[in-house]
Design an enzyme around this catalytic site. Sequence first.
Site, short mmCIF file in Angstrom:
data_model
loop_
_atom_site.label_atom_id
_atom_site.label_comp_id
_atom_site.label_asym_id
_atom_site.label_seq_id
_atom_site.Cartn_x
_atom_site.Cartn_y
_atom_site.Cartn_z
N GLY A 234 0.90 -1.38 0.06
CA GLY A 234 -0.17 -0.11 0.59
C GLY A 234 0.81 1.76 -0.26
O GLY A 234 1.96 1.30 -0.54
N SER A 235 -0.19 2.26 1.36
CA SER A 235 0.82 3.56 0.45
C SER A 235 2.04 3.25 1.76
O SER A 235 1.81 3.02 2.46
CB SER A 235 -0.03 4.68 1.16
OG SER A 235 -0.21 4.79 2.22
N LYS A 237 2.35 5.88 3.71
CA LYS A 237 2.02 6.78 4.63
C LYS A 237 1.49 5.88 5.42
O LYS A 237 2.09 5.50 7.06
CB LYS A 237 1.37 7.65 4.38
CG LYS A 237 0.61 8.30 5.74
CD LYS A 237 -0.47 9.51 5.39
CE LYS A 237 -1.56 10.16 5.90
NZ LYS A 237 -2.15 10.76 6.08
N VAL A 238 0.74 4.77 4.73
CA VAL A 238 0.11 3.87 5.99
C VAL A 238 1.34 2.98 6.32
O VAL A 238 1.36 1.73 7.65
CB VAL A 238 -0.62 2.63 5.18
CG1 VAL A 238 -1.52 1.91 6.37
CG2 VAL A 238 -1.96 4.04 4.94
N GLY A 239 1.91 2.45 5.66
CA GLY A 239 2.96 1.28 5.51
C GLY A 239 4.24 2.13 6.90
O GLY A 239 4.65 1.03 7.59
N GLU A 256 5.59 -3.59 0.61
CA GLU A 256 5.35 -2.98 -0.84
C GLU A 256 4.68 -2.03 -0.86
O GLU A 256 3.88 -1.72 -0.94
CB GLU A 256 4.94 -4.49 -1.48
CG GLU A 256 5.73 -5.67 -1.31
CD GLU A 256 7.28 -5.73 -1.58
OE1 GLU A 256 7.69 -4.37 -2.77
OE2 GLU A 256 8.10 -6.27 -1.27
N CYS A 290 2.17 0.79 -8.37
CA CYS A 290 3.27 1.11 -7.83
C CYS A 290 4.78 1.51 -9.15
O CYS A 290 5.25 2.70 -8.81
CB CYS A 290 3.34 0.77 -6.47
SG CYS A 290 3.44 -0.98 -7.09
#
Length: 488
Positions: A234-235, A237-239, A256, A290
Site C-alpha cells: 500500500g502507501s 504513509k500507511v506502511g 511493498e 506502484c
Amino acid sequence: MSYSSAFTDLAQQYIDGRWRAGSGSWDIVDFNPYDGEKLASITVASVAEIDEAYRAAERAQRPWADTNPYTRRLVFERALRIVDDHEAELASLIMAECGGTAVKAAFELGLVREFLRESVQLALRAEGRILPSPDDTKENRLYRVPVGVVGVVSPFNFPFLLSIKSAAPAIALGNAVVLKPHQNTPVCGGGLVAKVFEDAGLPPGVLNVVVTDIAEIGDALIEHPIPKVLSFTGSDKVGRHVATVAASHFKRTILELGGNSALIVLDDADIDYAVDAAVFSRFVHQGQVCMAANRVLVDRSVEREFTEKFVAKVKSLRTGDPGDPATHIGPLINSGQAEAITSLVEQTVRGGATALVHGRTVGTLVEPSVLTGLAEDAPILGQEIFGPVALIIPFSGEEEALRIANATPYGLSGAVHTGDVERGVRFAKRVDTGMIHVNDGTVHDEAIVPFGGEKHSGVGRLNGDAMVDAFTTTKWISIQHGRSRFPF
C-alpha cells in the site's frame, strides 16, 4: 457457491473454514467503479472476529506445517487448475470490481498463475543446513521452520494477484494466514482468494479472510499477539504506521510501498520503441500501479521527436468502459481518487506547467494528461501519481538524468532506454531503486526474481528464494554426541 455469483456468495468473512457475516457496526458497500452499480454489501469484521481469525489460524497452522510438503503442494496444483478452468469468470470479476480492462485482467491472471506455480516449488524449498563446530563431538543443525501465522494486507489495484502473492507462498511454506483485502476490492482481494483455496482443498483455518477497516478495528490486525510477520502492500504513509506498530510488538514486516519511477530515454535510444514502453508504463491500469513511470526523462537531443510521438500515441488511447475490448483506460477506483488526480493536474498547470494533453474528467473516468515544463521544485515531481498523468522532463547528459532520477524519496522501479545495452547497465546501477529494466517498461513482476524497493518504497523482498526468507525463520538445534565439560 459459484464464481459467477461471487458478489452474492463471496462477499462475506471467511473464518475457520466458515463463510459468515461480520458483526461490526457498519457495512462496506462494494461498487463497480465504472457505472456505480452496487456489487455487494458486507458488514465489517469486528475486533472479536479479528481475534477469532488469528486463533483459528494458530490452531490450524501446526497440523498444516506437519503435513508432508509433497502433500501441501497438491493444494497449489489444484488452485492453478481452478484459475485456468474459471479464467473468463475471474476476468469479469476483476473488470467489474477493479475497473480493469481486459488487458489488465489477463495480465493479473497471468501473474497469479506464475505465483501459484512458484508456490508449488516453494513447498519443497525450506532447506536446512549442517554447520561445523569447534567441538569434535558436537553437531549443529540449522532448520528452516515456518514463522507460524502471517498477517497479509493487500491493496485495490491488483487485489487478486497481490493477495495471492503473499498468502500462497506463506501457506506453501507451512504457515497459516489472516488476509485483509482493501475495502474497495473485498471480493477479488479476499473472498475470491478464499474460494479458490477452499475448492483446492486447503484445510479450514489455514487461510482466513477478514473484510474490515481501521475505523472499526483500529490497530487490532497488526497489534494482535499471534502473527509473527506482517506483509503489507500500500502507501508509504500507511506502511510507516504498520512498521512502527509492528516493531513495537517485535514483529517482522515486509512492506511493498509506493513508487515514483523514472523511465529514462538516452540520446541513442530507439525512440519509437521507447515511446511504446513509456506509454504502457505510465497508463497501464489507468496509472494505478506502484511501478508506473511517473516521470519520463528524455535527453534534449531527442526530446522533440520523442515528445511528438509520445503525445500522438497518448491521444490515441481510448478512455471508457473497461468491458469494451477497445478501451485502453478504464475508471479510477473511486470518485475521490478521480477528483484528487484532476485537482493535482489543475494545480500543476496553474503552477506553470504546460499541458501537452489535458484530459477531461467525467465521474471516475479520467482521460490522460501529459505535462511538461515543470519547475524543479514542482510538488508533483516528488510524489506518487496514482492516475493517468505523465510528466516529461528533459535533461542534458547522463549525469543530469541520474540526478533527476534519484531526486525522489522513492526507489521502487525504473527503466533506461539506450542503443548500448552495457551503457544502460552502467547507468542502471547508479539509480537508487530496487528494480530497474534496460530497454523495457517499468512494470514487471516475475515469480522467481526478488521484488521490492529502496528508500520509502519498502522494506524486504518477495518472490523466489526471498519468500523463504520472508515467511520462515531459522532454528538452531545442536546435538552433543560426546559429553560437554562445564567450568562448574
